[in-house]
Design an enzyme around this catalytic site. Structure first.
Site, PDB file in Angstrom:
ATOM      1  N   ASP A 156       0.881  -1.124  -0.010  1.00 45.04           N
ATOM      2  CA  ASP A 156      -0.147   0.045   0.228  1.00 45.04           C
ATOM      3  C   ASP A 156       0.930   1.254  -0.130  1.00 45.04           C
ATOM      4  O   ASP A 156       1.665   1.529   0.823  1.00 45.04           O
ATOM      5  CB  ASP A 156      -0.778  -0.107   1.239  1.00 45.04           C
ATOM      6  CG  ASP A 156      -1.999   1.243   1.355  1.00 45.04           C
ATOM      7  OD1 ASP A 156      -2.228   1.743   0.429  1.00 45.04           O
ATOM      8  OD2 ASP A 156      -2.344   1.497   2.296  1.00 45.04           O
ATOM      9  N   GLU A 214      -1.342  -1.390  -4.832  1.00 38.34           N
ATOM     10  CA  GLU A 214      -2.518  -0.521  -5.136  1.00 38.34           C
ATOM     11  C   GLU A 214      -1.961   0.766  -6.218  1.00 38.34           C
ATOM     12  O   GLU A 214      -1.064   1.014  -6.054  1.00 38.34           O
ATOM     13  CB  GLU A 214      -3.104   0.124  -4.008  1.00 38.34           C
ATOM     14  CG  GLU A 214      -4.143   0.656  -3.865  1.00 38.34           C
ATOM     15  CD  GLU A 214      -4.884   1.194  -2.651  1.00 38.34           C
ATOM     16  OE1 GLU A 214      -6.068   0.876  -2.497  1.00 38.34           O
ATOM     17  OE2 GLU A 214      -3.939   2.290  -1.941  1.00 38.34           O
ATOM     18  N   ASP A 221      -2.611   0.368   7.500  1.00 39.87           N
ATOM     19  CA  ASP A 221      -1.568   0.549   6.166  1.00 39.87           C
ATOM     20  C   ASP A 221      -1.347  -1.116   5.762  1.00 39.87           C
ATOM     21  O   ASP A 221      -1.455  -1.542   4.733  1.00 39.87           O
ATOM     22  CB  ASP A 221      -0.789   1.161   6.345  1.00 39.87           C
ATOM     23  CG  ASP A 221      -1.011   2.664   6.368  1.00 39.87           C
ATOM     24  OD1 ASP A 221      -1.236   3.533   5.534  1.00 39.87           O
ATOM     25  OD2 ASP A 221      -1.085   3.133   7.478  1.00 39.87           O
TER      26      ASP A 221
END
Length: 157
Positions: free
Chosen positions: A7, A67, A139
């Protein structure tokens, strides 16, 4: 097979590493790479580079899932894009196959709806990895959801 989910961010890069062993998903490690706001941006980017290299050298993942970043009108956009570039460079330099997923793809795959809440995604991560407590910080949980999305694509539901 081992996969790292990432992420991206400048202040915090979430990561989660999952291994498939005997058709079972095993959480090996998760956490964040944090860069201090008091540091210069180039030093923060280097910290991401260095720490991610160390993680990959230690765990030796075969696959990576990151991502996708969508542009928002925000003062942090350029910084996040730069951090993402560093992440992609590290993965490419290690010859790791990279897949990218949008937030909606991740939510749809993990929780069954592209508009799933953070809690629904977290619950799905905990269920898929048979965890008794949620991974912290958020996260790292997001990074695990990203990794699980790739594993789902690979046929490990």
């Amino acid at each position: 097979m081992r996969i790292i989910g990432i992420d991206p961010g400048l202040a915090r890069v979430g990561y989660g590493i999952i291994e498939i062993k005997n058709d079972k998903k095993i959480l090996l490690d998760c956490g964040v790479i944090e860069t201090g706001k008091e540091k210069k941006e180039e030093d923060r980017l280097y910290e991401i580079f260095k720490d991610l290299n160390e993680l990959i050298s230690h765990w030796k993942p075969n696959l990576a899932a990151v991502e996708k970043f969508f542009f928002y009108r925000s003062s942090t956009t350029i910084s996040v894009v730069q951090a993402r570039g560093v992440i992609m460079m590290v993965l490419a330099s290690k010859k790791i196959n990279i897949s990218e997923y949008s937030p909606a793809q991740i939510k749809l795959t993990i929780a069954g709806s592209g508009k799933a809440s953070k809690k629904e995604v977290l619950d799905a991560v905990m269920y898929n990895l048979e965890l008794n407590k949620p991974p912290k910080p958020d996260d790292s949980a997001d990074a695990l959801a990203i990794a699980l999305t790739k594993l789902n694509e690979e046929g490990f539901n």
